[in-house]
Motif scaffolding. Structure first.
Motif, PDB file in Angstrom:
ATOM      1  N   ASP A 128       0.840  -1.319  -0.004  1.00  0.00           N
ATOM      2  CA  ASP A 128       0.066   0.097   0.007  1.00  0.00           C
ATOM      3  C   ASP A 128       0.958   1.244  -0.163  1.00  0.00           C
ATOM      4  O   ASP A 128       0.558   2.158  -0.677  1.00  0.00           O
ATOM      5  N   THR A 129       1.964   1.214   0.830  1.00  0.00           N
ATOM      6  CA  THR A 129       2.674   2.490   0.996  1.00  0.00           C
ATOM      7  C   THR A 129       3.472   2.537  -0.216  1.00  0.00           C
ATOM      8  O   THR A 129       3.756   3.866  -0.932  1.00  0.00           O
ATOM      9  N   LEU A 130       3.852   1.801  -0.995  1.00  0.00           N
ATOM     10  CA  LEU A 130       4.852   1.972  -2.411  1.00  0.00           C
ATOM     11  C   LEU A 130       3.689   2.483  -3.242  1.00  0.00           C
ATOM     12  O   LEU A 130       4.172   3.281  -4.216  1.00  0.00           O
ATOM     13  N   THR A 131       2.454   2.240  -3.274  1.00  0.00           N
ATOM     14  CA  THR A 131       1.778   2.973  -4.243  1.00  0.00           C
ATOM     15  C   THR A 131       1.546   4.538  -4.008  1.00  0.00           C
ATOM     16  O   THR A 131       1.027   5.255  -5.061  1.00  0.00           O
ATOM     17  N   ARG A 132       1.829   5.091  -2.913  1.00  0.00           N
ATOM     18  CA  ARG A 132       1.664   6.305  -2.636  1.00  0.00           C
ATOM     19  C   ARG A 132       2.834   7.298  -2.897  1.00  0.00           C
ATOM     20  O   ARG A 132       3.012   8.224  -2.945  1.00  0.00           O
ATOM     21  N   LEU A 133       4.062   6.586  -3.533  1.00  0.00           N
ATOM     22  CA  LEU A 133       5.221   7.106  -4.146  1.00  0.00           C
ATOM     23  C   LEU A 133       4.589   7.855  -5.487  1.00  0.00           C
ATOM     24  O   LEU A 133       3.783   7.652  -6.054  1.00  0.00           O
ATOM     25  N   SER A 134       5.335   9.128  -5.514  1.00  0.00           N
ATOM     26  CA  SER A 134       4.938   9.622  -7.012  1.00  0.00           C
ATOM     27  C   SER A 134       5.893   9.399  -7.932  1.00  0.00           C
ATOM     28  O   SER A 134       7.112   9.181  -7.896  1.00  0.00           O
ATOM     29  N   TYR A 135       5.410   8.565  -9.059  1.00  0.00           N
ATOM     30  CA  TYR A 135       5.980   7.994  -9.987  1.00  0.00           C
ATOM     31  C   TYR A 135       5.874   8.797 -11.336  1.00  0.00           C
ATOM     32  O   TYR A 135       6.340   8.657 -12.275  1.00  0.00           O
TER      33      TYR A 135
END
Length: 135
Positions: A128-135
């Protein structure tokens, strides 16, 4: 070997962009102190390693050990009560990328019964946390 898999999460970016971002762990600095769950905190980050503080478990450090461009990123535990490997699997989808975390650990049966639920929660919190990074 016991395997724990997160749910598959969707990131609105190409698998190439996600791969580039996640293979340089310094990009996780933007998440320090903002994990989705108060029981897991990112405490230290370098380009190829990350240290987490996990409630009731302690400090866990992982180090990048293998990568297959746009598809797979593998980490090995460096500091942990148990040895494990953690993989981030990326699947290119139409206009997005599927992300799943897989953690493999050699657990004795008695310990497996005690830690399975916290480990399952951890891999899902991390995904879940990794989905919150700005890509």
């Amino acid at each position: 070997m016991t395997q724990f898999n997160s749910d598959i999460k969707t990131i609105q970016a190409s698998s190439e962009d996600v791969f580039i971002k996640l293979t340089n762990l310094e990009n996780l600095r933007q998440l320090e102190g903002t994990m989705l769950h108060e029981k897991v905190k990112i405490s230290k980050v370098t380009q190829d390693s990350c240290t987490f503080e996990v409630d009731m478990i302690g400090e866990i450090e992982i180090k990048l050990t293998n990568k297959e461009p746009n598809h797979l990123i593998v980490f090995q535990s460096q500091k942990s009560p148990l040895a494990f490997d953690l993989s981030i699997k990326l699947t290119e989808m139409e206009q997005s990328t599927g992300l799943q975390i897989q953690l493999n650990a050699d657990l004795p049966m008695m310990l497996k019964m005690m830690v399975s639920e916290p480990i399952n929660k951890f891999v899902n919190i991390l995904a879940d946390t990794l989905t919150r990074l700005s890509y």
